[in-house]
Design a protein around this motif. Structure first.
Motif, short mmCIF file in Angstrom:
data_model
loop_
_atom_site.label_atom_id
_atom_site.label_comp_id
_atom_site.label_asym_id
_atom_site.label_seq_id
_atom_site.Cartn_x
_atom_site.Cartn_y
_atom_site.Cartn_z
N SER A 14 1.04 -1.16 0.59
CA SER A 14 -0.02 -0.07 -0.48
C SER A 14 0.61 1.14 0.30
N GLY A 15 0.60 2.46 -1.20
CA GLY A 15 1.02 3.37 -0.74
C GLY A 15 2.26 3.20 -1.77
N GLY A 16 3.10 4.22 -1.61
CA GLY A 16 4.99 3.87 -2.40
C GLY A 16 5.60 2.74 -2.29
N THR A 17 6.36 3.17 -3.57
CA THR A 17 6.99 1.62 -3.06
C THR A 17 7.95 2.21 -1.75
N GLY A 42 -1.04 0.28 -4.73
CA GLY A 42 -1.76 1.77 -4.63
C GLY A 42 -2.08 2.36 -3.90
N ARG A 43 -2.60 3.33 -3.83
CA ARG A 43 -3.00 4.37 -2.76
C ARG A 43 -4.36 4.20 -2.42
N THR A 44 -4.58 3.26 -3.15
CA THR A 44 -6.94 3.39 -2.38
C THR A 44 -6.40 3.14 -1.02
N PRO A 51 5.48 -2.12 8.91
CA PRO A 51 5.68 -0.84 9.05
C PRO A 51 7.14 -0.54 7.98
N LYS A 52 6.43 0.36 6.37
CA LYS A 52 7.16 0.87 5.27
C LYS A 52 6.50 1.85 5.25
N THR A 53 7.72 2.85 4.46
CA THR A 53 7.99 3.89 4.21
C THR A 53 9.57 4.34 4.18
N ILE A 54 9.74 5.00 2.73
CA ILE A 54 11.35 5.54 3.02
C ILE A 54 11.27 6.74 3.51
N ASP A 55 10.05 7.37 4.33
CA ASP A 55 10.18 8.88 4.74
C ASP A 55 10.69 8.61 5.90
N GLY A 56 10.38 7.77 6.69
CA GLY A 56 11.23 7.04 7.51
C GLY A 56 10.41 8.26 9.05
N LEU A 96 14.59 16.92 -1.63
CA LEU A 96 14.90 15.03 -1.23
C LEU A 96 13.71 15.00 -0.97
N MET A 97 13.50 13.31 -1.68
CA MET A 97 11.78 13.03 -0.52
C MET A 97 11.74 12.91 0.20
N GLY A 98 9.88 13.09 0.96
CA GLY A 98 9.72 13.02 2.29
C GLY A 98 8.29 13.73 2.59
N PRO A 120 14.18 19.88 2.03
CA PRO A 120 13.05 18.91 2.51
C PRO A 120 12.10 18.94 0.91
N GLU A 121 11.40 17.54 0.47
CA GLU A 121 10.27 18.23 -0.12
C GLU A 121 9.28 18.73 0.69
N GLY A 122 8.85 18.45 1.86
CA GLY A 122 7.72 18.39 2.95
C GLY A 122 8.32 19.91 3.12
N GLN A 168 0.70 16.38 -2.96
CA GLN A 168 1.18 15.73 -3.67
C GLN A 168 2.29 16.81 -3.88
N VAL A 169 3.73 16.70 -2.92
CA VAL A 169 4.54 17.02 -2.74
C VAL A 169 5.46 17.08 -4.33
N SER A 170 5.83 15.85 -4.33
CA SER A 170 6.46 15.84 -4.90
C SER A 170 6.33 16.38 -6.61
N LYS A 171 5.72 17.10 -6.39
CA LYS A 171 5.43 17.59 -7.64
C LYS A 171 5.28 19.29 -7.62
N GLY A 193 14.10 11.24 -5.65
CA GLY A 193 12.65 10.80 -5.06
C GLY A 193 12.51 9.36 -5.50
N TYR A 194 12.15 9.08 -6.81
CA TYR A 194 11.91 7.99 -7.14
C TYR A 194 13.32 6.53 -6.97
N GLU A 195 13.95 7.15 -7.29
CA GLU A 195 15.40 7.02 -7.70
C GLU A 195 15.65 6.34 -6.50
P1 FBP Z 1 4.58 6.75 1.61
O1 FBP Z 1 4.39 6.86 2.46
O2 FBP Z 1 3.20 5.84 0.53
O3 FBP Z 1 5.51 5.17 1.35
O4 FBP Z 1 5.08 6.93 0.33
C1 FBP Z 1 6.04 8.47 0.30
C2 FBP Z 1 6.58 8.58 -1.06
O5 FBP Z 1 7.86 8.64 -1.15
C3 FBP Z 1 6.69 10.39 -0.46
O6 FBP Z 1 8.35 10.37 0.39
C4 FBP Z 1 6.58 11.20 -1.56
O7 FBP Z 1 5.94 12.16 -1.06
C5 FBP Z 1 5.60 10.44 -2.24
O8 FBP Z 1 6.04 8.86 -1.64
C6 FBP Z 1 5.42 10.29 -3.44
O9 FBP Z 1 4.27 9.44 -3.94
P2 FBP Z 1 3.60 8.88 -5.16
O10 FBP Z 1 4.39 7.93 -5.62
O11 FBP Z 1 2.21 9.23 -5.53
O12 FBP Z 1 3.87 10.25 -6.55
#
Ligand code: FBP
Length: 492
Positions: A74-77, A131-133, A188-193, A236-238, A293-295, A321-324, A356-358
């Motif tokens: 669920s959510g980001g990889t 996915g993010r549903t 517990p998953k997420t790169i954001d820590g 950087l993502m987060g 930081p993207e946040g 959607q801060v990555s955008k 980020g995605y890298e």
């Molecule tokens: P998760 O918390 O779902 O693991 O995702 C974190 C994250 O990688 C954030 O760092 C980033 O802002 C966001 O997902 C990007 O989301 P998307 O994959 O929908 O572009």
């Protein structure tokens, strides 16, 4: 599947070293332990799961029964996720993978996972997709109940971040209320820590992502030092927290790293960068590396206003959607304007980057590969022992896996009430950088020196084979929480 690279093939053979308790699963059981009470306000929303205790895994006599377990990303990889599934599969359970995130549960899109041999220690979530549903309407909950009942699942393992584990707690409550025997367990998953509590030292994926970004930042620092012609602004993502920036700053010592949690105003941030550029110019240095930081958008009201004008959609959990948002470009523009106002005559040539995605789908570090395998095994044990509404918690992560402690903690103990999309919702609170914590205090004591002197550090690529000090270390911020005191002296 594409042909595997040589490294992929080698990684398929990597065997995580597990805590002793996870070696013979018939000789372990859970023991109730004292834990904190959930917030009183949650009692009405979670009448069936409010009083669940926490458990620790100990030696003893385990039960043995065939299990059918559903899994969903669920959510980001985040690197390591496949190992969670491999571990559940290796316990002998029948594994049903729900496809492309929680929508796979709602719409009953699934397939039995019969072979994981090409996914061990590999990156990504492509075995079943993600996915993010958000499961939130009565219809979605009822459809999820129908799915798990039709599959006759003993358990459902939700591999996700704060929002996804909130979903896990809500599903556990709903299933219990409906008399359904399927247990729900979170990972517990997420790169954001930012899924961190007293019990969750770090989410998986953070280590691999930070080590990937740190390699790239180090390479850029060396390029900057060699060519001496660019300022590199690296976002950087987060999504909210600056945990990734802090971890990468500790690893690479850039000239400046912004930490959103310091809650500074935009003027102060721009002034600091402008002064840095002017002072470095006086020292003959028209180059540098700055982490953003993207946040930051969320913490600096003026940036937030600028971002609102972009009219970006929120994700189903109510997150911007801060990555955008090209925060690094906004900052570069403001710095350029301010330098022009000050009649700056030096060079200010910039390059903007976004990492980020890298870092989300890379091959997991040994730490993440091992942590995930242990988490998956623990999740299967929770289901075997019929625990529900719990998240898998492994502690002492900076030590050898032999010293890890394995627990099942009620998710509700991690929750509070927050306003999301204008409504009061029970959610897991995001863990931001603790500005009174050991890691931040160390960083704050060093950073002034990093500004003008170039103290760059080049971590290089993730290592998998060889010296454990090089290959197996936990992230710095995890190691720091286990240190008795903050050290403010330079360790170099
Ligand atoms: P998760 O918390 O779902 O693991 O995702 C974190 C994250 O990688 C954030 O760092 C980033 O802002 C966001 O997902 C990007 O989301 P998307 O994959 O929908 O572009």
């Amino acid at each position: 599947m594409n042909d595997l690279s040589l490294l992929q093939k080698k990684r398929l053979k990597y065997k995580p070293t597990l805590p002793k308790l996870l070696i013979d699963l018939e000789k372990v059981q859970f023991r109730k332990i004292d834990s904190k009470s959930p917030l009183k306000d949650l009692e009405n929303l979670f009448p069936n799961t409010f009083s669940l205790p926490a458990y620790e895994l100990v030696s003893g006599q385990g039960t043995h029964k065939p299990l059918k377990i559903g899994v969903v990303f669920s959510g980001g990889t985040a690197a390591g996720g496949h190992n969670v599934i491999c571990a559940i599969f290796d316990t002998g359970a029948k594994v049903i993978g729900f496809l492309n995130g929680p929508s796979g549960i709602v719409e009953n899109q699934s397939r039995e996972i019969k072979d994981v041999s090409l996914y061990r220690n590999q990156g990504g979530f492509d075995l079943i997709g993600t996915g993010r549903t958000k499961i939130e309407t009565e219809e979605q909950f009822a459809a999820s109940l129908k799915t798990v009942t039709e599959h006759k699942l003993d358990g459902l393992v939700i591999i996700g971040g704060d929002d996804s584990n909130t979903n896990a707690a809500l599903l556990a409550e709903y299933f219990l209320k409906a008399g359904c025997t399927t247990k729900v367990v979170g990972i517990p998953k997420t790169i954001d820590g930012d899924l961190r509590t007293d019990e969750i030292e770090i989410s998986f994926g953070f280590d691999s992502a930070c080590k990937t970004y740190a390699e790239l930042i180090g390479n850029i620092e060396r390029d900057a030092l060699s060519t001496k012609k660019y300022y590199h602004f690296i976002k950087l993502m987060g999504r909210s927290a600056s945990n990734i920036v802090l971890e990468c700053a500790l690893a690479t010592r850039p000239n400046l790293a912004l930490i959103s949690e310091e809650k500074r105003g935009l003027d102060g941030i721009i002034e600091e960068i402008v002064n840095l550029v002017i002072e470095r110019n006086a020292a003959g240095k028209d180059y540098g590396v700055i982490l953003i930081p993207e946040g930051l958008i969320e913490f600096v009201p003026e940036l937030n206003e600028m971002a609102k004008e972009l009219n970006l959609e929120k994700d189903p959990h109510g997150n911007v959607q801060v990555s955008k948002i090209q925060t690094e470009k906004m900052i570069i523009d403001l710095v350029e304007k301010e330098l022009a106002k000050k009649n700056f005559k030096g060079k200010f040539n910039v390059q903007g980057h976004f990492f980020g995605y890298e870092g989300r789908s890379c091959m997991p570090t040994n730490f993440d590969a091992t942590y995930c395998y242990a988490l998956g095994t623990l999740a299967a044990l929770c289901i075997r022992e019929e625990l529900t509404g719990v998240i898998c918690s492994i502690q002492n992560l900076s030590k050898d896996p032999e010293s890890w402690t394995l627990k099942a903690v009620p998710i509700i103990q991690l929750m509070h009430i927050e306003t999301r999309l204008g409504k009061q919702k029970p959610v897991i609170q995001k863990a931001l950088v603790d500005v009174n914590g050991t890691s931040f205090i160390y960083f704050a004591a060093q950073r002034k020196r990093w500004q003008i002197e170039d103290q760059y550090c080049y971590p290089g690529p993730i290592q998998y084979f060889g010296d454990p000090d090089l290959c197996d270390l936990a992230p710095q911020i995890v190691t720091d929480i286990q240190k008795p005191h903050a050290s403010t002296s330079d360790s170099s």
